[in-house]
Scaffold this active site. Structure first.
Site, PDB file in Angstrom:
ATOM      1  N   ASP A  63      12.486   9.369   7.163  1.00  0.00           N
ATOM      2  CA  ASP A  63      11.669   8.856   8.256  1.00  0.00           C
ATOM      3  C   ASP A  63      10.444   9.761   8.378  1.00  0.00           C
ATOM      4  OD1 ASP A  63      10.484   8.172  10.638  1.00  0.00           O
ATOM      5  OD2 ASP A  63      12.313   8.297  11.836  1.00  0.00           O
ATOM      6  N   SER A 143      -7.076   2.301   7.557  1.00  0.00           N
ATOM      7  CA  SER A 143      -7.258   0.851   7.700  1.00  0.00           C
ATOM      8  C   SER A 143      -8.720   0.600   8.013  1.00  0.00           C
ATOM      9  CB  SER A 143      -6.408   0.333   8.869  1.00  0.00           C
ATOM     10  OG  SER A 143      -6.820  -0.971   9.247  1.00  0.00           O
ATOM     11  N   TYR A 156      -3.367   0.538  17.432  1.00  0.00           N
ATOM     12  CA  TYR A 156      -3.282   0.545  15.961  1.00  0.00           C
ATOM     13  C   TYR A 156      -4.596   1.071  15.389  1.00  0.00           C
ATOM     14  CZ  TYR A 156      -2.845  -0.913  11.116  1.00  0.00           C
ATOM     15  OH  TYR A 156      -2.801  -0.900   9.733  1.00  0.00           O
ATOM     16  N   LYS A 160      -5.243   4.622  13.217  1.00  0.00           N
ATOM     17  CA  LYS A 160      -5.832   4.647  11.876  1.00  0.00           C
ATOM     18  C   LYS A 160      -7.173   5.391  11.858  1.00  0.00           C
ATOM     19  CE  LYS A 160      -2.684   2.370   9.516  1.00  0.00           C
ATOM     20  NZ  LYS A 160      -1.980   2.990   8.385  1.00  0.00           N
TER      21      LYS A 160
HETATM   22  P1  ADP Z   1       1.972  -2.656   3.899  1.00  0.00           P
HETATM   23  O1  ADP Z   1       1.066  -3.820   4.126  1.00  0.00           O
HETATM   24  O2  ADP Z   1       1.405  -1.390   4.493  1.00  0.00           O
HETATM   25  O3  ADP Z   1       2.415  -2.485   2.498  1.00  0.00           O
HETATM   26  P2  ADP Z   1       4.788  -3.212   4.624  1.00  0.00           P
HETATM   27  O4  ADP Z   1       5.322  -3.498   5.987  1.00  0.00           O
HETATM   28  O5  ADP Z   1       4.985  -4.222   3.552  1.00  0.00           O
HETATM   29  O6  ADP Z   1       3.237  -2.932   4.849  1.00  0.00           O
HETATM   30  O7  ADP Z   1       5.347  -1.794   4.142  1.00  0.00           O
HETATM   31  C1  ADP Z   1       5.445  -0.683   4.974  1.00  0.00           C
HETATM   32  C2  ADP Z   1       6.610   0.166   4.499  1.00  0.00           C
HETATM   33  O8  ADP Z   1       6.655   1.361   5.323  1.00  0.00           O
HETATM   34  C3  ADP Z   1       7.974  -0.518   4.651  1.00  0.00           C
HETATM   35  O9  ADP Z   1       8.705  -0.424   3.438  1.00  0.00           O
HETATM   36  C4  ADP Z   1       8.659   0.273   5.762  1.00  0.00           C
HETATM   37  O10 ADP Z   1      10.070   0.368   5.630  1.00  0.00           O
HETATM   38  C5  ADP Z   1       8.007   1.639   5.613  1.00  0.00           C
HETATM   39  N1  ADP Z   1       8.119   2.442   6.848  1.00  0.00           N
HETATM   40  C6  ADP Z   1       7.876   2.032   8.108  1.00  0.00           C
HETATM   41  N2  ADP Z   1       8.133   3.018   8.980  1.00  0.00           N
HETATM   42  C7  ADP Z   1       8.548   4.089   8.251  1.00  0.00           C
HETATM   43  C8  ADP Z   1       8.977   5.410   8.562  1.00  0.00           C
HETATM   44  N3  ADP Z   1       9.048   5.820   9.832  1.00  0.00           N
HETATM   45  N4  ADP Z   1       9.327   6.235   7.544  1.00  0.00           N
HETATM   46  C9  ADP Z   1       9.274   5.814   6.264  1.00  0.00           C
HETATM   47  N5  ADP Z   1       8.895   4.584   5.902  1.00  0.00           N
HETATM   48  C10 ADP Z   1       8.543   3.723   6.877  1.00  0.00           C
END
Ligand code: ADP
Length: 253
Positions: A63, A143, A156, A160
Protein backbone atom coordinates in the site's frame (compact mmCIF):
# COMPACT_ATOMS: atom_id res chain seq x y z
CA UNK A 1 15.34 -4.17 -28.57
CA UNK A 2 16.63 -4.68 -25.07
CA UNK A 3 17.19 -1.10 -23.94
CA UNK A 4 16.53 -1.92 -20.30
CA UNK A 5 18.34 -5.25 -20.08
CA UNK A 6 19.31 -6.08 -16.47
CA UNK A 7 17.72 -2.87 -15.19
CA UNK A 8 15.48 -3.13 -12.15
CA UNK A 9 12.25 -1.25 -12.72
CA UNK A 10 9.72 -0.84 -9.90
CA UNK A 11 6.20 0.15 -10.93
CA UNK A 12 3.44 1.03 -8.46
CA UNK A 13 -0.14 0.43 -9.51
CA UNK A 14 1.16 -2.24 -11.89
CA UNK A 15 -1.97 -4.36 -11.64
CA UNK A 16 -3.99 -2.23 -14.03
CA UNK A 17 -4.10 0.37 -16.77
CA UNK A 18 -1.06 2.53 -17.34
CA UNK A 19 1.02 0.72 -14.71
CA UNK A 20 0.37 -2.68 -16.29
CA UNK A 21 1.05 -1.50 -19.84
CA UNK A 22 4.28 0.18 -18.72
CA UNK A 23 5.32 -3.02 -16.94
CA UNK A 24 4.74 -5.03 -20.15
CA UNK A 25 6.76 -2.58 -22.25
CA UNK A 26 9.69 -2.45 -19.81
CA UNK A 27 9.74 -6.26 -19.66
CA UNK A 28 9.74 -6.44 -23.45
CA UNK A 29 12.85 -4.23 -23.35
CA UNK A 30 14.62 -6.69 -21.07
CA UNK A 31 14.01 -5.11 -17.66
CA UNK A 32 13.52 -7.00 -14.43
CA UNK A 33 10.10 -5.66 -13.48
CA UNK A 34 8.75 -5.42 -9.96
CA UNK A 35 4.99 -5.09 -10.27
CA UNK A 36 3.77 -3.49 -7.06
CA UNK A 37 0.08 -3.08 -6.28
CA UNK A 38 -2.35 -2.86 -3.40
CA UNK A 39 -4.10 -5.96 -4.76
CA UNK A 40 -2.29 -9.23 -5.26
CA UNK A 41 -4.40 -10.81 -8.00
CA UNK A 42 -4.03 -8.05 -10.63
CA UNK A 43 -0.31 -7.72 -9.85
CA UNK A 44 0.09 -11.49 -10.35
CA UNK A 45 -1.86 -11.23 -13.62
CA UNK A 46 0.58 -8.61 -14.87
CA UNK A 47 3.45 -10.90 -13.91
CA UNK A 48 1.83 -13.85 -15.69
CA UNK A 49 1.45 -11.78 -18.86
CA UNK A 50 5.13 -10.85 -18.73
CA UNK A 51 6.33 -14.34 -17.89
CA UNK A 52 4.31 -15.95 -20.66
CA UNK A 53 5.94 -13.55 -23.12
CA UNK A 54 9.38 -14.66 -21.92
CA UNK A 55 10.13 -11.70 -19.65
CA UNK A 56 10.98 -11.45 -15.98
CA UNK A 57 8.68 -9.94 -13.35
CA UNK A 58 7.83 -10.30 -9.71
CA UNK A 59 4.61 -9.23 -7.98
CA UNK A 60 4.73 -7.40 -4.67
CA UNK A 61 1.77 -6.32 -2.58
CA UNK A 62 2.20 -2.92 -0.99
CA UNK A 63 0.00 0.00 0.00
CA UNK A 64 1.84 3.09 -1.24
CA UNK A 65 0.07 5.26 1.32
CA UNK A 66 1.76 3.33 4.15
CA UNK A 67 5.22 4.84 4.55
CA UNK A 68 6.76 1.99 6.53
CA UNK A 69 5.38 -0.61 4.12
CA UNK A 70 6.86 1.26 1.16
CA UNK A 71 10.26 1.60 2.81
CA UNK A 72 10.36 -2.07 3.86
CA UNK A 73 9.25 -3.17 0.38
CA UNK A 74 11.89 -1.10 -1.40
CA UNK A 75 14.58 -2.29 1.02
CA UNK A 76 13.67 -5.90 0.21
CA UNK A 77 13.68 -5.24 -3.54
CA UNK A 78 17.06 -3.50 -3.35
CA UNK A 79 18.50 -6.41 -1.39
CA UNK A 80 17.16 -8.96 -3.86
CA UNK A 81 18.03 -7.12 -7.09
CA UNK A 82 21.11 -5.15 -6.05
CA UNK A 83 20.02 -1.87 -7.65
CA UNK A 84 16.86 0.04 -8.39
CA UNK A 85 17.29 1.79 -11.72
CA UNK A 86 13.79 3.10 -12.39
CA UNK A 87 10.99 3.90 -9.95
CA UNK A 88 7.63 4.62 -11.56
CA UNK A 89 5.36 6.11 -8.88
CA UNK A 90 2.10 5.52 -10.70
CA UNK A 91 -0.52 4.15 -8.28
CA UNK A 92 -3.46 6.48 -8.01
CA UNK A 93 -7.13 6.88 -7.20
CA UNK A 94 -9.72 8.88 -9.17
CA UNK A 95 -12.42 11.32 -8.17
CA UNK A 96 -15.88 11.37 -9.73
CA UNK A 97 -17.21 14.85 -10.59
CA UNK A 98 -18.27 16.18 -7.18
CA UNK A 99 -19.38 19.57 -5.89
CA UNK A 100 -16.74 20.66 -3.45
CA UNK A 101 -19.17 21.03 -0.53
CA UNK A 102 -19.97 17.34 -0.99
CA UNK A 103 -16.39 16.03 -0.94
CA UNK A 104 -16.08 13.89 2.17
CA UNK A 105 -13.16 13.89 4.55
CA UNK A 106 -12.65 10.22 3.68
CA UNK A 107 -12.24 10.97 -0.04
CA UNK A 108 -10.02 13.97 0.73
CA UNK A 109 -7.71 11.77 2.78
CA UNK A 110 -7.66 8.98 0.18
CA UNK A 111 -6.70 11.35 -2.64
CA UNK A 112 -3.90 12.92 -0.63
CA UNK A 113 -2.75 9.62 0.91
CA UNK A 114 -2.47 7.71 -2.37
CA UNK A 115 -1.91 10.33 -5.07
CA UNK A 116 0.44 12.61 -3.16
CA UNK A 117 1.86 10.82 -0.12
CA UNK A 118 2.13 7.57 -2.09
CA UNK A 119 4.44 9.26 -4.61
CA UNK A 120 6.39 11.00 -1.87
CA UNK A 121 6.95 7.79 0.10
CA UNK A 122 8.08 6.02 -3.07
CA UNK A 123 10.66 8.74 -3.62
CA UNK A 124 11.79 8.67 0.01
CA UNK A 125 12.24 4.91 -0.15
CA UNK A 126 14.30 4.72 -3.37
CA UNK A 127 16.37 7.88 -3.10
CA UNK A 128 19.04 6.56 -0.71
CA UNK A 129 19.76 3.71 -3.14
CA UNK A 130 19.86 5.96 -6.19
CA UNK A 131 22.05 8.50 -4.38
CA UNK A 132 24.48 5.72 -3.45
CA UNK A 133 24.46 4.41 -7.04
CA UNK A 134 24.80 7.94 -8.47
CA UNK A 135 22.20 6.93 -11.03
CA UNK A 136 18.52 6.29 -11.42
CA UNK A 137 15.32 7.75 -12.77
CA UNK A 138 12.18 8.49 -10.78
CA UNK A 139 9.03 8.98 -12.84
CA UNK A 140 5.81 10.22 -11.29
CA UNK A 141 2.28 10.02 -12.66
CA UNK A 142 0.70 13.43 -12.18
CA UNK A 143 -2.22 14.51 -14.40
CA UNK A 144 -3.10 17.21 -16.86
CA UNK A 145 -5.74 18.10 -14.26
CA UNK A 146 -2.87 19.04 -11.97
CA UNK A 147 -1.58 21.57 -14.51
CA UNK A 148 -4.96 22.65 -15.83
CA UNK A 149 -7.73 21.75 -13.36
CA UNK A 150 -11.30 20.84 -14.16
CA UNK A 151 -14.35 22.03 -12.19
CA UNK A 152 -15.84 19.56 -9.70
CA UNK A 153 -12.45 17.92 -9.42
CA UNK A 154 -10.84 20.15 -6.78
CA UNK A 155 -9.03 17.71 -4.49
CA UNK A 156 -7.95 15.35 -7.29
CA UNK A 157 -6.55 18.27 -9.29
CA UNK A 158 -4.83 19.62 -6.17
CA UNK A 159 -3.32 16.23 -5.29
CA UNK A 160 -1.84 16.02 -8.79
CA UNK A 161 -0.67 19.66 -8.80
CA UNK A 162 1.32 18.76 -5.72
CA UNK A 163 2.92 15.84 -7.58
CA UNK A 164 4.06 18.27 -10.28
CA UNK A 165 5.72 20.49 -7.67
CA UNK A 166 7.18 17.50 -5.86
CA UNK A 167 8.74 16.31 -9.12
CA UNK A 168 10.44 19.66 -9.73
CA UNK A 169 11.69 20.08 -6.17
CA UNK A 170 13.13 16.55 -6.08
CA UNK A 171 14.74 17.03 -9.49
CA UNK A 172 16.69 19.94 -7.98
CA UNK A 173 17.53 18.00 -4.82
CA UNK A 174 18.79 14.89 -6.61
CA UNK A 175 20.49 16.46 -9.64
CA UNK A 176 23.92 16.49 -7.99
CA UNK A 177 23.70 12.70 -7.63
CA UNK A 178 22.94 12.20 -11.32
CA UNK A 179 19.42 11.06 -10.45
CA UNK A 180 16.66 12.38 -12.73
CA UNK A 181 13.12 13.04 -11.51
CA UNK A 182 10.47 13.47 -14.19
CA UNK A 183 6.78 12.93 -14.73
CA UNK A 184 3.83 12.53 -17.03
CA UNK A 185 0.60 14.52 -17.10
CA UNK A 186 -1.90 12.17 -18.74
CA UNK A 187 -5.40 13.11 -19.78
CA UNK A 188 -7.95 10.49 -18.66
CA UNK A 189 -6.94 7.16 -20.14
CA UNK A 190 -9.19 4.31 -21.18
CA UNK A 191 -8.48 2.26 -18.06
CA UNK A 192 -10.57 1.10 -15.12
CA UNK A 193 -9.88 4.50 -13.59
CA UNK A 194 -12.05 6.15 -16.23
CA UNK A 195 -15.18 4.72 -14.63
CA UNK A 196 -14.03 6.36 -11.39
CA UNK A 197 -13.79 9.73 -13.12
CA UNK A 198 -17.17 9.39 -14.79
CA UNK A 199 -18.91 8.38 -11.57
CA UNK A 200 -22.62 7.61 -11.72
CA UNK A 201 -23.18 9.12 -15.18
CA UNK A 202 -23.67 6.86 -18.19
CA UNK A 203 -20.28 5.40 -19.15
CA UNK A 204 -20.49 5.91 -22.91
CA UNK A 205 -21.75 9.50 -22.77
CA UNK A 206 -19.27 10.29 -19.97
CA UNK A 207 -16.45 8.91 -22.06
CA UNK A 208 -17.58 10.88 -25.09
CA UNK A 209 -17.74 14.08 -23.03
CA UNK A 210 -14.18 13.53 -21.87
CA UNK A 211 -12.96 12.77 -25.37
CA UNK A 212 -14.63 15.87 -26.79
CA UNK A 213 -12.61 18.06 -24.40
CA UNK A 214 -9.40 16.74 -25.95
CA UNK A 215 -8.18 18.64 -29.04
CA UNK A 216 -6.98 15.40 -30.65
CA UNK A 217 -10.49 14.08 -30.10
CA UNK A 218 -9.79 10.95 -28.09
CA UNK A 219 -8.87 9.72 -24.65
CA UNK A 220 -5.37 8.51 -23.93
CA UNK A 221 -4.52 4.84 -24.26
CA UNK A 222 -2.41 3.17 -21.59
CA UNK A 223 0.26 2.62 -24.25
CA UNK A 224 0.47 6.38 -24.95
CA UNK A 225 1.58 6.87 -21.37
CA UNK A 226 3.83 3.80 -21.35
CA UNK A 227 5.63 4.96 -24.52
CA UNK A 228 6.38 8.29 -22.85
CA UNK A 229 7.51 6.71 -19.60
CA UNK A 230 9.95 4.42 -21.43
CA UNK A 231 11.39 7.40 -23.27
CA UNK A 232 11.79 9.39 -20.04
CA UNK A 233 13.46 6.42 -18.35
CA UNK A 234 15.89 5.91 -21.22
CA UNK A 235 19.28 7.49 -21.87
CA UNK A 236 17.67 9.34 -24.77
CA UNK A 237 16.16 11.59 -22.07
CA UNK A 238 19.45 12.02 -20.18
CA UNK A 239 19.23 15.84 -20.28
CA UNK A 240 15.64 15.89 -19.03
CA UNK A 241 14.94 16.37 -15.34
CA UNK A 242 12.18 18.23 -13.50
CA UNK A 243 10.01 18.10 -16.63
CA UNK A 244 6.55 16.63 -16.93
CA UNK A 245 5.38 15.61 -20.37
CA UNK A 246 1.71 16.27 -21.13
CA UNK A 247 0.28 13.09 -22.66
CA UNK A 248 -3.05 14.76 -23.15
CA UNK A 249 -3.86 15.25 -26.82
CA UNK A 250 -3.59 19.00 -26.26
CA UNK A 251 -6.09 19.24 -23.37
CA UNK A 252 -3.67 21.32 -21.28
CA UNK A 253 -2.90 23.98 -23.88
P1 ADP B 1 -4.75 4.23 -14.32
O1 ADP B 1 -5.62 4.94 -15.30
O2 ADP B 1 -3.96 5.21 -13.48
O3 ADP B 1 -3.91 3.17 -14.90
P2 ADP B 1 -6.18 2.15 -12.78
O4 ADP B 1 -7.29 2.35 -11.81
O5 ADP B 1 -6.42 1.28 -13.96
O6 ADP B 1 -5.77 3.61 -13.24
O7 ADP B 1 -4.89 1.64 -11.99
C1 ADP B 1 -4.49 2.15 -10.76
C2 ADP B 1 -3.78 1.05 -9.99
O8 ADP B 1 -3.30 1.61 -8.74
C3 ADP B 1 -4.69 -0.13 -9.62
O9 ADP B 1 -4.08 -1.36 -9.98
C4 ADP B 1 -4.83 -0.02 -8.10
O10 ADP B 1 -4.97 -1.26 -7.43
C5 ADP B 1 -3.52 0.66 -7.72
N1 ADP B 1 -3.60 1.32 -6.40
C6 ADP B 1 -4.59 2.11 -5.95
N2 ADP B 1 -4.35 2.49 -4.69
C7 ADP B 1 -3.17 1.92 -4.33
C8 ADP B 1 -2.38 1.92 -3.14
N3 ADP B 1 -2.78 2.57 -2.05
N4 ADP B 1 -1.21 1.22 -3.15
C9 ADP B 1 -0.81 0.55 -4.24
N5 ADP B 1 -1.51 0.50 -5.38
C10 ADP B 1 -2.68 1.17 -5.43
Amino acid sequence: MEGFKNKTVVITGAGSGMGRETALQFAKEGANVVALDLNEKPAEETVAMITSAGGFAKAVVCDVSNRQQVIDTIDQIAEEFGTIDVMFNNAGVPMAPTKTDEVTEELTNLLIDVNLKGVFFGIQAVMPYMQRQSSGVIINTASINGARPRAFNSMYSASKAAVITLTKSLALELAEYGVRVVGVNPVAAETTMLQGFIGDADYDSGKEKYASSVPLGRLAKAEDIANTVLFLASDKASMITGSLIDVDGGRGI
